[in-house]
Design a protein around this motif. Sequence first.
Motif, PDB file in Angstrom:
ATOM      1  N   ILE A  73     -45.838 -25.416   8.095  1.00 48.59           N
ATOM      2  CA  ILE A  73     -46.017 -24.403   7.051  1.00 48.59           C
ATOM      3  C   ILE A  73     -44.679 -23.768   6.669  1.00 48.59           C
ATOM      4  O   ILE A  73     -44.365 -23.598   5.479  1.00 48.59           O
ATOM      5  CB  ILE A  73     -47.021 -23.334   7.516  1.00 48.59           C
ATOM      6  N   LEU A  74     -43.860 -23.448   7.663  1.00 50.08           N
ATOM      7  CA  LEU A  74     -42.561 -22.820   7.379  1.00 50.08           C
ATOM      8  C   LEU A  74     -41.635 -23.785   6.644  1.00 50.08           C
ATOM      9  O   LEU A  74     -40.950 -23.399   5.693  1.00 50.08           O
ATOM     10  CB  LEU A  74     -41.920 -22.349   8.679  1.00 50.08           C
TER      11      LEU A  74
ATOM     12  N   ARG B  52     -42.862 -24.173   3.070  1.00 46.58           N
ATOM     13  CA  ARG B  52     -42.505 -22.995   2.265  1.00 46.58           C
ATOM     14  C   ARG B  52     -41.041 -23.034   1.859  1.00 46.58           C
ATOM     15  O   ARG B  52     -40.697 -22.731   0.706  1.00 46.58           O
ATOM     16  CB  ARG B  52     -42.810 -21.717   3.048  1.00 46.58           C
ATOM     17  N   GLN B  53     -40.159 -23.439   2.793  1.00 44.01           N
ATOM     18  CA  GLN B  53     -38.743 -23.517   2.471  1.00 44.01           C
ATOM     19  C   GLN B  53     -38.478 -24.567   1.394  1.00 44.01           C
ATOM     20  O   GLN B  53     -37.692 -24.340   0.463  1.00 44.01           O
ATOM     21  CB  GLN B  53     -37.945 -23.848   3.726  1.00 44.01           C
TER      22      GLN B  53
ATOM     23  N   GLN C  24     -39.498 -23.152  -1.900  1.00 46.16           N
ATOM     24  CA  GLN C  24     -38.535 -22.150  -2.354  1.00 46.16           C
ATOM     25  C   GLN C  24     -37.275 -22.797  -2.915  1.00 46.16           C
ATOM     26  O   GLN C  24     -36.608 -22.225  -3.780  1.00 46.16           O
ATOM     27  CB  GLN C  24     -38.182 -21.215  -1.201  1.00 46.16           C
TER      28      GLN C  24
ATOM     29  N   ILE D  50     -50.319 -23.110   3.128  1.00 39.45           N
ATOM     30  CA  ILE D  50     -48.986 -23.252   2.541  1.00 39.45           C
ATOM     31  C   ILE D  50     -48.907 -22.529   1.203  1.00 39.45           C
ATOM     32  O   ILE D  50     -47.940 -21.808   0.920  1.00 39.45           O
ATOM     33  CB  ILE D  50     -48.641 -24.741   2.380  1.00 39.45           C
TER      34      ILE D  50
ATOM     35  N   ARG E  20     -48.753 -18.742   1.803  1.00 37.71           N
ATOM     36  CA  ARG E  20     -47.473 -18.260   2.325  1.00 37.71           C
ATOM     37  C   ARG E  20     -46.354 -18.389   1.292  1.00 37.71           C
ATOM     38  O   ARG E  20     -45.469 -17.533   1.205  1.00 37.71           O
ATOM     39  CB  ARG E  20     -47.099 -19.028   3.585  1.00 37.71           C
ATOM     40  N   ALA E  21     -46.358 -19.485   0.535  1.00 34.73           N
ATOM     41  CA  ALA E  21     -45.279 -19.729  -0.428  1.00 34.73           C
ATOM     42  C   ALA E  21     -45.532 -19.071  -1.781  1.00 34.73           C
ATOM     43  O   ALA E  21     -44.618 -18.995  -2.603  1.00 34.73           O
ATOM     44  CB  ALA E  21     -45.082 -21.227  -0.615  1.00 34.73           C
ATOM     45  N   ARG E  22     -46.777 -18.641  -2.024  1.00 34.27           N
ATOM     46  CA  ARG E  22     -47.169 -18.067  -3.323  1.00 34.27           C
ATOM     47  C   ARG E  22     -46.870 -19.046  -4.459  1.00 34.27           C
ATOM     48  O   ARG E  22     -46.250 -18.722  -5.479  1.00 34.27           O
ATOM     49  CB  ARG E  22     -46.462 -16.726  -3.584  1.00 34.27           C
TER      50      ARG E  22
ATOM     51  N   PRO F 142     -52.280 -19.510  -6.349  1.00 38.23           N
ATOM     52  CA  PRO F 142     -52.112 -19.291  -4.907  1.00 38.23           C
ATOM     53  C   PRO F 142     -53.268 -18.452  -4.358  1.00 38.23           C
ATOM     54  O   PRO F 142     -53.598 -17.408  -4.919  1.00 38.23           O
ATOM     55  CB  PRO F 142     -50.785 -18.532  -4.814  1.00 38.23           C
TER      56      PRO F 142
END
Length: 260
Positions: A146-147, A150-151, A154, A183, A186-188, A229
């Motif tokens: 997930i992290l 998200r990166q 972004q 995902i 968290r990432a919107r 989202p």
Amino acid sequence: MTDRRPGGNPLWAVYETIAMVIGLGTLALICLGWLPFALLLRPLLPRRRAQAIGRGFIANGFRCYLRILEICCACRFDLGELDRLRDEGPLIVAANHPSLLDAVMIVSRLPNAVCVMKASLMDNLLFGAAARLARYIRNDAPLAMILNARQALQDGARLVIFPEGTRTGNFPLDPCSPSTGLIANRARVPVQTVLIEFSTPYLGKAWPLFRRPQLPLTCRIRLGRRFAPPTDVQAFTGELEAYFRAELGDNGGSPACRPT
């Protein structure tokens, strides 16, 4: 669905076998040819430069591969709708997963795509080095997945994910996991659904790798609904699954996917 295969012709069965060898062999040669470069470039180049080269090669390599299948193997790919996503900003591309060819088709049209991949494929000799160079994302550690997703979003990538988690076993769709919603939450970032349709379930979960295809093979990808989202991941997961089932025709029919 009308069967357009030349029935009763043993030469056609021979051609299907040859086409299978060409298809699998060509993909293996592309992966092996890129393997030493992928291994060398990752430690030598800055991360962003290396991942851009890696993703660009995979997209162009897959596009050439699909063209070879069209020329030599009686395959037809209708993927034009994916081109509408090329200039989009960060986006989660969520697709059903009937075949091993699904990611190949999607990534061939999205140069800045990053895939969520099975850990076994990330460690595979043929695919692993290229996937690691492109900074594809392993799915074996949920929080890290997930992290990292998200990166990537972004950074402006299109994240390709299969909500079922693996190839479809019970057509038209297996239950969806909450990963896509988590995902997106968290990432919107919105979720663009993609609907994949095959004339036969070639290279599906129940189709052995070395079983010859039924040719001609027709594949089509169309864009579906775009979801905002979510705030409620559980509700979103149920809504996403219901949408896929409605679009793919959840009527308990043949596993040959939806006729194109």
